[in-house]
Enzyme design. Sequence first.
Site, PDB file in Angstrom:
ATOM      1  N   SER A 106      67.593  -2.098  44.223  1.00  0.00           N
ATOM      2  CA  SER A 106      67.205  -3.294  44.726  1.00  0.00           C
ATOM      3  C   SER A 106      67.956  -4.502  44.207  1.00  0.00           C
ATOM      4  O   SER A 106      68.568  -4.506  43.143  1.00  0.00           O
ATOM      5  CB  SER A 106      65.734  -3.478  44.130  1.00  0.00           C
ATOM      6  OG  SER A 106      65.476  -4.841  44.373  1.00  0.00           O
ATOM      7  N   GLN A 127      70.628  -2.497  48.124  1.00  0.00           N
ATOM      8  CA  GLN A 127      69.776  -3.145  48.942  1.00  0.00           C
ATOM      9  C   GLN A 127      70.060  -4.541  48.860  1.00  0.00           C
ATOM     10  O   GLN A 127      70.054  -5.103  47.873  1.00  0.00           O
ATOM     11  CB  GLN A 127      68.281  -2.786  48.534  1.00  0.00           C
ATOM     12  CG  GLN A 127      67.169  -3.717  49.579  1.00  0.00           C
ATOM     13  CD  GLN A 127      66.831  -4.964  48.730  1.00  0.00           C
ATOM     14  OE1 GLN A 127      66.795  -5.026  47.707  1.00  0.00           O
ATOM     15  NE2 GLN A 127      66.554  -6.060  49.585  1.00  0.00           N
ATOM     16  N   TYR A 129      68.884  -8.706  49.734  1.00  0.00           N
ATOM     17  CA  TYR A 129      68.417  -9.798  50.188  1.00  0.00           C
ATOM     18  C   TYR A 129      69.352 -10.954  50.498  1.00  0.00           C
ATOM     19  O   TYR A 129      70.189 -11.041  49.444  1.00  0.00           O
ATOM     20  CB  TYR A 129      67.146 -10.212  49.237  1.00  0.00           C
ATOM     21  CG  TYR A 129      65.974  -9.379  49.166  1.00  0.00           C
ATOM     22  CD1 TYR A 129      65.409  -9.162  50.326  1.00  0.00           C
ATOM     23  CD2 TYR A 129      65.584  -8.821  47.955  1.00  0.00           C
ATOM     24  CE1 TYR A 129      64.094  -8.470  50.243  1.00  0.00           C
ATOM     25  CE2 TYR A 129      64.471  -8.000  48.068  1.00  0.00           C
ATOM     26  CZ  TYR A 129      63.690  -7.831  49.369  1.00  0.00           C
ATOM     27  OH  TYR A 129      62.592  -7.005  49.059  1.00  0.00           O
ATOM     28  N   THR A 155      67.701  -5.543  54.076  1.00  0.00           N
ATOM     29  CA  THR A 155      66.349  -5.843  54.067  1.00  0.00           C
ATOM     30  C   THR A 155      65.980  -6.985  55.268  1.00  0.00           C
ATOM     31  O   THR A 155      66.572  -8.018  54.734  1.00  0.00           O
ATOM     32  CB  THR A 155      65.592  -5.856  52.949  1.00  0.00           C
ATOM     33  OG1 THR A 155      65.807  -4.736  52.167  1.00  0.00           O
ATOM     34  CG2 THR A 155      63.858  -6.185  53.325  1.00  0.00           C
ATOM     35  N   LYS A 230      67.203  -2.121  57.192  1.00  0.00           N
ATOM     36  CA  LYS A 230      66.035  -1.693  56.469  1.00  0.00           C
ATOM     37  C   LYS A 230      64.819  -2.424  57.145  1.00  0.00           C
ATOM     38  O   LYS A 230      64.733  -3.816  56.709  1.00  0.00           O
ATOM     39  CB  LYS A 230      66.042  -1.778  55.142  1.00  0.00           C
ATOM     40  CG  LYS A 230      64.861  -1.425  54.394  1.00  0.00           C
ATOM     41  CD  LYS A 230      64.921  -1.030  52.957  1.00  0.00           C
ATOM     42  CE  LYS A 230      63.747  -0.698  52.109  1.00  0.00           C
ATOM     43  NZ  LYS A 230      62.551  -1.668  51.969  1.00  0.00           N
ATOM     44  N   HIS A 254      58.111  -1.976  54.555  1.00  0.00           N
ATOM     45  CA  HIS A 254      58.151  -2.474  53.310  1.00  0.00           C
ATOM     46  C   HIS A 254      56.914  -1.968  52.291  1.00  0.00           C
ATOM     47  O   HIS A 254      56.546  -2.659  51.518  1.00  0.00           O
ATOM     48  CB  HIS A 254      58.127  -3.925  53.429  1.00  0.00           C
ATOM     49  CG  HIS A 254      59.063  -4.639  52.026  1.00  0.00           C
ATOM     50  ND1 HIS A 254      60.289  -5.524  52.361  1.00  0.00           N
ATOM     51  CD2 HIS A 254      58.768  -4.662  50.742  1.00  0.00           C
ATOM     52  CE1 HIS A 254      60.800  -5.971  51.498  1.00  0.00           C
ATOM     53  NE2 HIS A 254      59.714  -5.477  50.081  1.00  0.00           N
TER      54      HIS A 254
HETATM   55  C1  FMN Z   1      57.081  -2.238  43.749  1.00  0.00           C
HETATM   56  C2  FMN Z   1      57.636  -2.358  44.946  1.00  0.00           C
HETATM   57  C3  FMN Z   1      58.868  -3.092  45.028  1.00  0.00           C
HETATM   58  C4  FMN Z   1      59.834  -3.115  46.261  1.00  0.00           C
HETATM   59  N1  FMN Z   1      60.937  -4.019  46.229  1.00  0.00           N
HETATM   60  C5  FMN Z   1      61.672  -3.878  47.346  1.00  0.00           C
HETATM   61  C6  FMN Z   1      63.041  -4.504  47.244  1.00  0.00           C
HETATM   62  O1  FMN Z   1      63.300  -5.140  46.092  1.00  0.00           O
HETATM   63  N2  FMN Z   1      63.573  -4.594  48.304  1.00  0.00           N
HETATM   64  C7  FMN Z   1      63.189  -3.912  49.239  1.00  0.00           C
HETATM   65  O2  FMN Z   1      64.066  -3.939  50.463  1.00  0.00           O
HETATM   66  N3  FMN Z   1      62.178  -3.094  49.449  1.00  0.00           N
HETATM   67  C8  FMN Z   1      61.237  -3.017  48.285  1.00  0.00           C
HETATM   68  N4  FMN Z   1      60.278  -2.352  48.324  1.00  0.00           N
HETATM   69  C9  FMN Z   1      59.912  -1.509  49.589  1.00  0.00           C
HETATM   70  C10 FMN Z   1      60.301  -0.177  49.197  1.00  0.00           C
HETATM   71  O3  FMN Z   1      61.889  -0.268  49.501  1.00  0.00           O
HETATM   72  C11 FMN Z   1      59.850   0.716  50.477  1.00  0.00           C
HETATM   73  O4  FMN Z   1      60.177   0.285  51.732  1.00  0.00           O
HETATM   74  C12 FMN Z   1      58.364   1.112  50.143  1.00  0.00           C
HETATM   75  O5  FMN Z   1      58.114   1.070  48.916  1.00  0.00           O
HETATM   76  C13 FMN Z   1      58.176   2.459  50.785  1.00  0.00           C
HETATM   77  O6  FMN Z   1      56.909   2.837  50.791  1.00  0.00           O
HETATM   78  P1  FMN Z   1      56.068   3.755  49.616  1.00  0.00           P
HETATM   79  O7  FMN Z   1      56.026   3.080  48.451  1.00  0.00           O
HETATM   80  O8  FMN Z   1      54.733   4.139  50.374  1.00  0.00           O
HETATM   81  O9  FMN Z   1      56.937   5.013  49.450  1.00  0.00           O
HETATM   82  C14 FMN Z   1      59.412  -2.354  47.280  1.00  0.00           C
HETATM   83  C15 FMN Z   1      58.279  -1.452  47.145  1.00  0.00           C
HETATM   84  C16 FMN Z   1      57.494  -1.621  46.249  1.00  0.00           C
HETATM   85  C17 FMN Z   1      56.324  -0.808  46.194  1.00  0.00           C
END
Ligand code: FMN
Length: 369
Positions: A106, A127, A129, A155, A230, A254
Site C-alpha cells: 500500500s 499500490q 494513491y 487505486t 484497481k 475496496h
Molecule cells: C484495512 C484495509 C486497508 C486497505 N488499504 C488499502 C490501501 O491502502 N489501498 C488500496 O488500494 N486498497 C486498500 N484496501 C482495499 C484492499 O486492497 C482490497 O481491495 C480489499 O481489502 C479486498 O477485500 P477483502 O478484504 O474482503 O479481501 C484496504 C482494505 C482493508 C480491509
Amino acid sequence: MEITNVNEYQAIAKEKLPKMVYDYYASGAEDQWTLHENQYAFSKILFRPRILIDVSKIDMSTTVLGFKISMPIMIAPTAMQKMAHPEGEYATARAASAAGTIMTLSSWATSSVEEVASTGPGIRFFQLYVYKDRNVVAQLVRRAERAGFKAIALTVDTPRLGRREADIKNRFTLPPFLALKNFEGLDLGKMDKADDSGLASYVAGQIDRTLSWKDVKWLQTITSLPILVKGVLTAEDARLSVQAGAAGIIVSNHGARQLDYVPATIMALEEVVKAAQGRVPVFLDGGVRRGTDVFKALALGASGIFIGRPVVFSLAAEGEVGVRKVLQMLRDEFELTMALSGCRSLREITRDHIVTEWDVPRIRPAPRL
Ligand SMILES: Cc1cc2nc3c(=O)[nH]c(=O)nc-3n(C[C@H](O)[C@H](O)[C@H](O)COP(=O)(O)O)c2cc1C
C-alpha cells in the site's frame, strides 16, 4: 485451538487488537451492505464438477504480467500493517515470497518501499494513491521502480474516503509511534487527530479528487511499469481502462469500504471480463475466504484474486506465521477444489464448472402454464 480456515483469524484479531485498530481493519462503509454481500455472493454460485478425471497431478501455477507465481492467490494492498503486528509489511512480504506469490504494498504502508525490498527477493507490486502534489507521486513511483517493484496498482475508487462510521466514532488515527513511511521524508507521513476519522481528513487534504482517465496516461509518461487499474466495477470502465493503456484490471470495491450498495465484486466480474475481451487480464478482490471462492472467480474469467483482510487478521494473530498459514490454507483448499471438480490446471477451469444464481433461467425449463 487449531485454525482450520481463514475466517477463524478474524475473531482472534478482534480479541487481540485495540478496538480502534480492529474496527479500521474490519469495517466497511455506511450500512456495510456491500461488506456482507462481498462474501455472501459467493454462495450464489454452485459447482458443476466433472468426474473420473485423473487428478493425481494438479498444477496451480500461473503467470501474472509475465511473472510466474505458484498460485493465482495474491496479496491486496492494505494500509498500516504495523498496527496489526510490529513486523507489519515485512512479515507480509516474507510470507508472500515464501508462498511464491505477489504482494501488493500500500501507498499508506507503515514500511517504505525500500524497507520492504530489503526483506529479500519477491515479486511485488506497488499500490498508488495520487496526491495533489504530483511531484510527490512522481518521486514515489520512481522509488518503487528503483526498489524493484514490478507494477503499479492505481487505486481509482478513492477520490474521497468512504464513510466508515466506526472510524468516525473511534476518531481513528495512525498511532503516534507509526508513520506512513513512504511519505515520511515529504512531511506527509503523519496523520493528525480530527473530529471525525483522521484518515478521512488526511485524504481530503492530500488526495487528488480531480483524478481522471488522462492521469492514467500521465502515469505512463512517468513510469514504464505496467499499470493495473484497481477499482473497476462496470463494462464501461473496463473498456476505458483498456483504451487508457492499462496492463490489467482489478475488479474491486475496496473491500466494501468506499461506495456502499455496489454489487459484490464476484457479481460484477463477468461483465468486466466480457468487456475486456481478453485484451488485458482481469483480477478480483473482495470477500475471498475459501479455495472454492478462488475457483469460482477463475471460472468467471478472473486471471487471479487478491486477499485483503485475511492478511491483516492473521498478521494480528500470529505475524508472519499467520500470513503464511492463510496463504497455505487457501492454496490447499483451492487445490482440493480443483481436484474435486476435475481440473488439473487453471486452463481447465471453465464457465461450465459453475452455475450461478443468475444463470438459473437458462438452465431451468420454463414453468408450464
Ligand atoms: C484495512 C484495509 C486497508 C486497505 N488499504 C488499502 C490501501 O491502502 N489501498 C488500496 O488500494 N486498497 C486498500 N484496501 C482495499 C484492499 O486492497 C482490497 O481491495 C480489499 O481489502 C479486498 O477485500 P477483502 O478484504 O474482503 O479481501 C484496504 C482494505 C482493508 C480491509
